[in-house]
Design a protein around this motif. Structure first.
Motif, PDB file in Angstrom:
ATOM      1  N   CYS A  66      -1.420  -5.524  -0.051  1.00 31.19           N
ATOM      2  CA  CYS A  66      -0.778  -6.898  -1.698  1.00 31.19           C
ATOM      3  C   CYS A  66      -1.765  -5.411  -2.678  1.00 31.19           C
ATOM      4  N   LYS A  67      -0.934  -5.054  -3.653  1.00 30.81           N
ATOM      5  CA  LYS A  67      -1.498  -4.079  -4.294  1.00 30.81           C
ATOM      6  C   LYS A  67      -1.090  -4.817  -6.045  1.00 30.81           C
ATOM      7  N   LYS A  68      -0.138  -5.358  -6.387  1.00 31.96           N
ATOM      8  CA  LYS A  68       0.095  -6.060  -6.889  1.00 31.96           C
ATOM      9  C   LYS A  68       1.455  -7.105  -7.110  1.00 31.96           C
ATOM     10  N   LEU A  69       1.531  -8.057  -8.068  1.00 31.71           N
ATOM     11  CA  LEU A  69       3.027  -8.651  -7.780  1.00 31.71           C
ATOM     12  C   LEU A  69       3.010  -8.760  -8.998  1.00 31.71           C
ATOM     13  N   LYS A  70       4.468  -9.187  -8.851  1.00 29.91           N
ATOM     14  CA  LYS A  70       6.003  -8.732 -10.175  1.00 29.91           C
ATOM     15  C   LYS A  70       6.771 -10.212  -9.674  1.00 29.91           C
ATOM     16  N   ILE A  71       6.628 -11.179 -11.250  1.00 34.19           N
ATOM     17  CA  ILE A  71       7.565 -12.278 -10.994  1.00 34.19           C
ATOM     18  C   ILE A  71       9.100 -11.659 -12.123  1.00 34.19           C
ATOM     19  N   LYS A 130       0.860  -1.138  -0.340  1.00 33.44           N
ATOM     20  CA  LYS A 130      -0.576  -0.055   0.117  1.00 33.44           C
ATOM     21  C   LYS A 130       0.857   1.049  -0.132  1.00 33.44           C
ATOM     22  N   ASP A 131       1.869   0.726   1.277  1.00 36.04           N
ATOM     23  CA  ASP A 131       2.647   2.477   0.524  1.00 36.04           C
ATOM     24  C   ASP A 131       3.342   2.540  -0.700  1.00 36.04           C
ATOM     25  N   GLY A 132       3.364   1.580  -1.396  1.00 41.79           N
ATOM     26  CA  GLY A 132       4.512   1.884  -2.848  1.00 41.79           C
ATOM     27  C   GLY A 132       5.747   0.929  -2.685  1.00 41.79           C
ATOM     28  N   ASP A 133       6.414   0.385  -2.102  1.00 43.10           N
ATOM     29  CA  ASP A 133       7.658  -0.513  -1.441  1.00 43.10           C
ATOM     30  C   ASP A 133       7.378  -1.690  -2.497  1.00 43.10           C
ATOM     31  N   TRP A 134       8.456  -1.967  -2.869  1.00 44.31           N
ATOM     32  CA  TRP A 134       8.764  -3.419  -3.140  1.00 44.31           C
ATOM     33  C   TRP A 134       8.869  -3.997  -2.244  1.00 44.31           C
ATOM     34  N   MET A 135       7.749  -6.072  -2.158  1.00 48.19           N
ATOM     35  CA  MET A 135       9.193  -6.212  -0.529  1.00 48.19           C
ATOM     36  C   MET A 135       8.474  -7.723  -1.589  1.00 48.19           C
TER      37      MET A 135
END
Lengths: 338, 577
Positions: free
Chosen positions: A310-315, A291-296
């Protein structure tokens, strides 16, 4: 155009004036008048011509059954009850549901010719016949149930007596929720925006009421090198394992493309194991934007918390993911939220 | 008419507004064509790939309002992959280059970027109205440029878009000199809202008639907003989760009571039911009520509210209202024209006894004689009910019934629902849009082909037995414009029977049907004015084109008529034959 259409939709209902109205309303040669239901006039239709062709089509249309469907409780003759009980497969001949099919064999044969030779002309000829016959139905106007019966059938929710015991009764008809209902893509036809909005609403209230959440939570999933991204419903999984499995399946084909084509035969087996290896071998890692825009990195916080943020997922490729929030920072964040 | 000078004819044409009528008059003769095209102000393009911007501008150089639709309808349900297309940027660029005096842009299911919004805001000095429905690809930064640069902005209407909310201060970007707003709808924004900026904006917009807030606007702010805008006609309430204290509640009530012009109410994303009574005083004036996002309101609270809405013409609601609630609607809302009942439980996980059934549908049809549009999601249906509905309401223009479980038969007789839908199409002679569901055989399509003479749009899912079904429809419904089919056993025979037919339609969608690659190729061969797009999710097919199997079934087929040939912006997984 917009889903909220103009209130003043001044539409004048165009009354269709088919050219067939010009055609004489007397029964034309060969046409027999039946009412829409064919409830009365049991015996009027000659069944002479139709049996041979009925064999071919009986799988598709069970006119008999459909005709009986319209029979309201108490308005059918006993003869029909037994026929319904027998559940005889369709014999298109006896009681053509459509009063518009004067000689069913013509229609049947022409439409069969249709499919065989792809000759449309036959069908349009039959359409003309329909048009002609239609006018006779319109004069009749007795194809609807008498009003009393209609309201009666609606207000009573009792199972009518003439439902054969052989058939599954209404109690069985209510969909018993299966243990794991297969989610069909895009069904029911509800916009993702609506699904997501309702889901968020429910989720927020559930925190107050403590009820289990329902509704979907779609997030976009992208993969480095894949031509397009997908959407997954986080609520349809209960843990990271399920999510990971689903993503593997979804993105198998992309990874395969990157590895180069394998032999046609064993390809499917190979591809799944290959992706698993890729993921396990840390060539790819699963990350998410919170939600804060950080990628974890995915997997560090409890599942429930994960789907909350979770807002978005990325492989991502493993090498690109170096430096992403590792476990300690992720837990810190989650503590801050709690 | 050739005796009149052009100016007179043009003046007459000013009274012809509907785009279909204007299209017709432009076909009468060359001089009418010329007069019409030079005086055309509003253009509607139902498929953005049917024409290109250059030709549009060439024909209608004086256009002021443009409506564009991009992705096919089933994109709403995740059936069209991302990046399929529908980009608005080329259109805006072309309009800007040609110095068209654009004042209004309405987009549906298109991809809109911040770049395009920025360009839009800078290129058209008189730009007044932006309406975006089900679009995506932009953020609040794009909205900020619209707010900042469009000095004449009257309408900013964002409906159900996917917007990345950067939590910027886009509302602050409206200059103090901006006082022309008539309509502002940002209900779909998910982030925080600068309430102070919003209140200042509303206070300096005396013409504001329509205001739809997002989730982040709290109750006390709502009261203040309504106090400075008592002229509002259309209000979208944000949310208020907690029970308000008596003072806040009283303020809200006072504010609402002054809004005597209020005719349309929506929103209520999160509502404490006890706040609803604040709206009772204006219910009698309401024409339109959208409670379809108000998942939290129980049936009985809904009923209390609706009982006061005697003038309601449009109602959107969740199925939590139940059959009982629909009976109340039927008894109260005698002016009702449009009803939409959405499923509150989309996955069918809960055994929801409060959901609606065929009983509610029949009650509505019996109680509301003016009903002409319905969208109804339910778990069960019967032929008898549909026949009763058809008899009660022969005026349907739109009839969309979605039974949640595919292939579900009449739950009392276990028969297919052919007869029920047959009764609908036979009685409703003006039917223009139909969606069918439940267990259906080819028979229902025979009925549709025979009776649905005015039908323009048909949606089919999990229905039919053989190619005959689709053939009945294509042969019978002469006015068909959009046909969309999924998961039904229609194949090449049906697809190829009358290829010329597709140029009379806007588009055809078929997914998970029986059409093969070979069939699609044959279709595309002699049809230069059709774009035949194959969307294959499975990447592997793309790899081995030398080995391609013409008997292979096509995942998704989307074909549409076009005068500009193959589009150049298709992603690699879309194959245009």
């Amino acid at each position: 155009m917009s889903p909220e259409e103009e209130l003043q939709s001044n539409v004048s209902v165009a009354s269709s004036s088919p050219t067939s109205n010009c055609i004489s309303r007397n029964t034309l040669g060969g046409l027999k008048e039946h009412n829409y239901l064919g409830l009365s006039d049991c015996s009027s239709v000659g069944s002479s011509t139709l049996s041979p062709l009925a064999e071919d089509d009986k799988a598709t249309i069970s006119l008999k059954a459909t005709e009986l469907t319209l029979g309201l409780p108490g308005s059918q003759s006993p003869v029909r009850d037994t026929e319904l009980n027998l559940l005889s497969p369709a014999k298109l001949d006896e009681k053509p549901f459509f009063p518009l099919l004067p000689s069913k064999d013509e229609i049947c044969s022409s439409s069969q010719k249709n499919n065989a030779s792809g000759n449309k002309r036959g069908f349009s000829d039959t359409m003309d016949q329909f048009a002609e016959a239609k006018s006779s139905v319109y004069t009749e106007k007795n194809w609807m149930f008498p009003e009393a019966a209609a309201t009666q059938s609606v207000t009573k929710k009792d199972v009518p007596q003439n439902i054969p015991k052989g058939q599954s009764s209404t109690t069985n008809n209510s969909s018993s929720p299966p243990a794991a209902k297969a989610q069909i893509v895009g069904w029911p036809p509800v916009r993702s925006y609506r699904k997501n909005t309702l889901a968020t609403t429910c989720k927020n209230s559930d925190e107050v009421d403590g009820r289990p959440g329902s509704g979907a939570l779609f997030v976009k999933v992208s993969m480095d090198g894949a031509p397009y991204l997908r959407k997954v419903d986080l609520r349809s999984y209960t843990n990271y394992g399920e999510l990971s499995l689903a993503l593997e399946k979804m993105f198998t084909t992309f990874t395969l493309g990157q590895c180069g084509s394998n032999g046609a035969a064993g390809k499917d087996m190979l591809s799944e194991t290959k992706l698993k290896d890729l993921l396990n071998g840390k060539d790819y890692v699963l990350t998410y934007e919170d939600k804060d825009g950080d990628w974890m990195l995915v997997g560090d916080v409890p599942w429930e918390m994960f789907i909350d943020v979770c807002k978005k997922l990325k492989i991502m490729k493993g090498c690109d993911a170096i430096g992403l929030a590792a476990a300690p920072r992720a837990m810190e964040k989650s503590k801050m939220r709690a | 008419m050739n005796y009149f000078p052009d100016e007179v004819i043009e003046h007459v044409f000013d009274f012809v507004v509907s785009h279909r009528d204007r299209n017709s008059i432009s076909l009468v003769c060359k001089s009418w064509h010329k007069i019409e095209r030079l005086s055309r102000k509003e253009v509607f393009i139902g498929n953005c790939y049917a024409i290109n911007p250059e030709r549009l501008i060439g024909r209608f150089p004086c256009l002021k309002s443009l409506t564009l639709k991009g992705k096919p309808h089933f994109a709403d349900f995740n059936l069209v992959p991302h990046e399929w297309g529908g980009f608005v940027l080329p259109w805006i660029e072309a309009l800007a280059r040609s110095r068209v005096g654009l004042e209004e842009l309405r987009l549906k299911r298109m991809v809109v970027t911040d770049e395009s919004l920025e360009l839009l805001s800078r290129s058209f000095a008189n730009f007044k109205s932006l309406v975006l429905v089900s679009c995506e690809g932009f953020t609040t930064d794009g909205l900020a440029s619209i707010a900042a640069n469009c000095r004449q902005l009257r309408e900013l209407d964002l409906q159900e878009n996917e917007i990345d909310d950067h939590r910027g201060q886009w509302l602050n970007c409206f200059p103090d000199s901006c006082t022309t707003l008539i309509s502002l709808n940002f209900a779909c924004l998910k982030g925080e809202t600068n309430v102070a900026a919003l209140e200042r904006l509303v206070a300096r917009s005396p013409n504001l008639k329509s205001l739809k807030l997002n989730r982040a606007v709290p109750l006390d702010a709502l009261a203040r907003l309504m106090s400075c805008a008592p002229q509002l006609v259309d209000l979208g309430v944000g949310s208020y989760e907690n029970e308000p204290d008596p003072e806040s509640f009283a303020k809200l009530m006072t504010a609402i009571e002054k809004c005597m012009s209020l005719r349309s109410l929506s929103g209520f994303l999160e509502v404490a039911p006890l706040c609803l009574p604040a709206f009772y005083p204006i219910c009698q004036n309401l024409i339109s009520l959208n409670l379809s996002y108000a998942a939290e309101i129980q049936g009985n609270h809904l009923i209390k509210l609706i009982q006061l809405c005697k003038r309601l013409q449009r109602l959107w609601i969740l199925d939590s209202i139940g059959d009982k609630g629909l009976a109340v609607v039927a008894a109260t809302c005698k002016e009702l024209q449009e009803l939409r009942v959405f499923p509150s439980d989309v996955h069918g996980e809960e055994d929801n006894n409060a959901a609606v059934t065929e009983v509610g549908l029949v009650a509505i049809s019996a109680g509301c004689p003016k009903l002409h549009s319905i969208l109804y999601f339910c778990k069960q249906m019967t032929n008898a009910a549909l026949i009763a509905v058809a008899k009660n309401c022969p005026n349907f223009i739109r009839f969309r019934l979605c039974i949640l479980e595919p292939h579900k038969p009449d739950h009392i007789t276990s028969q297919s629902l052919d007869e029920g839908f047959g009764a609908i199409v036979q009685a409703c002679k003006g039917l223009r849009r139909l969606s069918v569901s439940g267990l259906l055989t080819d028979q229902v399509f025979l009925y549709i082909g025979m009776y649905a003479e005015q039908l323009e749009m048909l949606s089919i899912a999990f229905a039919g037995d053989t190619d005959k079904g689709m053939l009945y429809v294509l042969n019978g419904c002469k006015k068909m414009r959009k046909l969309e089919i999924r998961d039904s056993p229609f194949g090449n025979a049906a697809l190829l029977a009358d290829v010329g037919r597709y140029e009379t339609m806007r588009s055809l969608w078929m997914s998970s049907c029986e059409v093969t690659l070979g069939g699609c190729k044959r279709l595309a061969q002699n049809s230069p004015r059709l774009n035949v797009e194959i969307i294959n999710e499975n990447e592997n097919n793309r790899m081995e084109q030398n080995e391609e199997d013409e008997r292979e079934k096509v995942d998704k087929l989307y074909l549409y008529r076009t005068v500009v040939g193959t589009r150049k912006d298709a992603p690699p997984y879309v194959r245009i034959l």
